[in-house]
Write a protein that holds these residues in place. Sequence first.
Motif, PDB file in Angstrom:
ATOM      1  N   HIS A 241       0.833  -1.213   0.000  1.00 48.01           N
ATOM      2  CA  HIS A 241       0.000   0.000   0.000  1.00 48.01           C
ATOM      3  C   HIS A 241       0.865   1.260   0.000  1.00 48.01           C
ATOM      4  N   VAL A 242       1.863   1.314   0.863  1.00 48.61           N
ATOM      5  CA  VAL A 242       2.749   2.478   0.943  1.00 48.61           C
ATOM      6  C   VAL A 242       3.539   2.627  -0.351  1.00 48.61           C
ATOM      7  N   GLU A 243       4.035   1.526  -0.885  1.00 50.87           N
ATOM      8  CA  GLU A 243       4.831   1.586  -2.109  1.00 50.87           C
ATOM      9  C   GLU A 243       4.011   2.107  -3.288  1.00 50.87           C
ATOM     10  N   ILE A 244       2.760   1.690  -3.375  1.00 53.60           N
ATOM     11  CA  ILE A 244       1.900   2.122  -4.480  1.00 53.60           C
ATOM     12  C   ILE A 244       1.663   3.623  -4.419  1.00 53.60           C
ATOM     13  N   ILE A 245       1.308   4.113  -3.229  1.00 54.45           N
ATOM     14  CA  ILE A 245       1.042   5.548  -3.072  1.00 54.45           C
ATOM     15  C   ILE A 245       2.319   6.355  -3.293  1.00 54.45           C
ATOM     16  N   LEU A 246       3.437   5.866  -2.757  1.00 54.98           N
ATOM     17  CA  LEU A 246       4.702   6.583  -2.895  1.00 54.98           C
ATOM     18  C   LEU A 246       5.128   6.652  -4.363  1.00 54.98           C
ATOM     19  N   ASP A 247       4.936   5.566  -5.098  1.00 53.81           N
ATOM     20  CA  ASP A 247       5.257   5.574  -6.527  1.00 53.81           C
ATOM     21  C   ASP A 247       4.393   6.591  -7.269  1.00 53.81           C
ATOM     22  N   SER A 248       3.116   6.649  -6.889  1.00 47.57           N
ATOM     23  CA  SER A 248       2.207   7.595  -7.529  1.00 47.57           C
ATOM     24  C   SER A 248       2.656   9.032  -7.277  1.00 47.57           C
ATOM     25  N   ILE A 249       3.065   9.323  -6.033  1.00 49.29           N
ATOM     26  CA  ILE A 249       3.524  10.671  -5.675  1.00 49.29           C
ATOM     27  C   ILE A 249       4.798  11.024  -6.437  1.00 49.29           C
ATOM     28  N   CYS A 250       5.752  10.095  -6.463  1.00 48.01           N
ATOM     29  CA  CYS A 250       7.039  10.353  -7.122  1.00 48.01           C
ATOM     30  C   CYS A 250       6.883  10.507  -8.629  1.00 48.01           C
TER      31      CYS A 250
END
Length: 519
Positions: A241-250
């Motif tokens: 979950h964190v990785e998906i959101i972080l990838d989206s932000i980056c």
Amino acid sequence: MTFLNMRGEPLQNAMNFCVVIPSFLAMGFSLSFLGGVTRYESFYTLFEQIDTSTTTGAVKSHNSLIQGTTVSTLNLGAALGCLSCIYLGNRLGRRRTTFLGSLIALAGTILQCSAFTLAQLLVSRIVLGAGLGMMSSTVPVWQSETSKVHKRGHHVIVDGICIAGGIAMASWLTFGFSKIDTDMSWQWRLPCMTTGILALVVACFTFTFPESPRWLALKGDIDGARHVLAIVDDVEPTSEHVEIILDSICNLNDTMAESASFLSIFKQGKDKMRYRMILAAATQAFSQMSGSALITYYSETLFSAIGLSHDLSKILGATDLTFKFICCFIPFFTIEMAGRRKLLLIAGTGMTICMFSLAICGSQVTDNNLVPAYVAIAFAFIYVAFYPIGFLGINFLYSQEVIPTRYRAPASGISTSVHWIAAFTVALTTPIGFGSIGWRFYLVWAIVAFSIIPSVYFFYPETTGLSIEEVDTVFIRSSSIFTTVKEAEKMRREKAAQLPGLVETFDDQKKPETMHAEA
């Protein structure tokens, strides 16, 4: 890693109580306080240049202008504070900017409480306003960037509730202190300390809460952003979950970096930044230019005009503002169900009807016929029921949602400064307008309120249920400003098909494709 031994929703609630609520209570209180003490004998005998209680004729007219200018300089100072965030917002981050704003507001309060000359009072209002402006511009950004999708509306709506609460608190407090029979200046200096106390609370607690994960990612601190996202959503830092959101932000930051100059805010381009900036600024302008300041700050004058006593007029005015505070809870409980667009349209329609009705009532009032004036009082109360539904909280929320992370702090500075400048304009021109054209002045606000309806219907995309990154995608995908509303509805339908109810809930047992749809 935790803050105050809390994670997830309890942490966000604590942030509301310790930072958000005192910030916007201070804003509302300061907006209303000085206007409530100008009739204190202990105040106008000290500042004779703004005495309108014992003067008449040309002197009173001159003093009224100086008094209005003195009271409204808070708005000018706030506009300057907001504009400073264009430079400071992304450099200092959300926490340090909020902290700096609280210190400046505290300094302004000290100057105001200790004022013995008009010059010091004017300076104190500007300094106090600058601090409040920095907080009012930054705190909603911080909130929106650290909230879950389905909680973002609730968290930012608290801003409007607290502004109304601060205004109501100032009205009752100044009324209560006005009943003290004294000519000593502590009568107004003591309640004046309220803003400083609230600012001190903000200063003490700001650094006990996490920095915005989106700002951390913007500055290249990916590990810090990962940890904050995990804390805010109460999951493990290594979760998918964190990785998906972080990838989206980056990914979004990388995309926006291609046009990262400040002037890009005012260019259309594929990101439609000019359009988004206009939406943010127009929302803030509508919140003030639709007659809210007229009803909020001049309701006591309206009640006095039909012959009610000073005390009864003040009580009715305070009651009106308290009713406004109560009505602020309507959007709090309906924002995620009804959506932003629907509430803005309801508010715009209600305010338009009320303003046209006030104009009609005003045109029929005579010395021998005061019935229309009493009807106008009813519409003043109805107006404050409609106004907070769309423009006392949602204006701060929507202005953050339509701007991407890279530009959110400077854009918030610009849009919130529009809010304060509009408030200054209304406060300064209302007495002049009524003095020049009388009841016809209501028509000005009625026309502005009416313009909200087509503006929102044709140009404001719905953001409810969409993450901040998905809102960005809506603007990028739309072929023109005339298709953005439809594009937003299309994305919301697609998301609803994958995740019924548009509810953002995560757990480690869900399939990766489901978690990706939720993110």
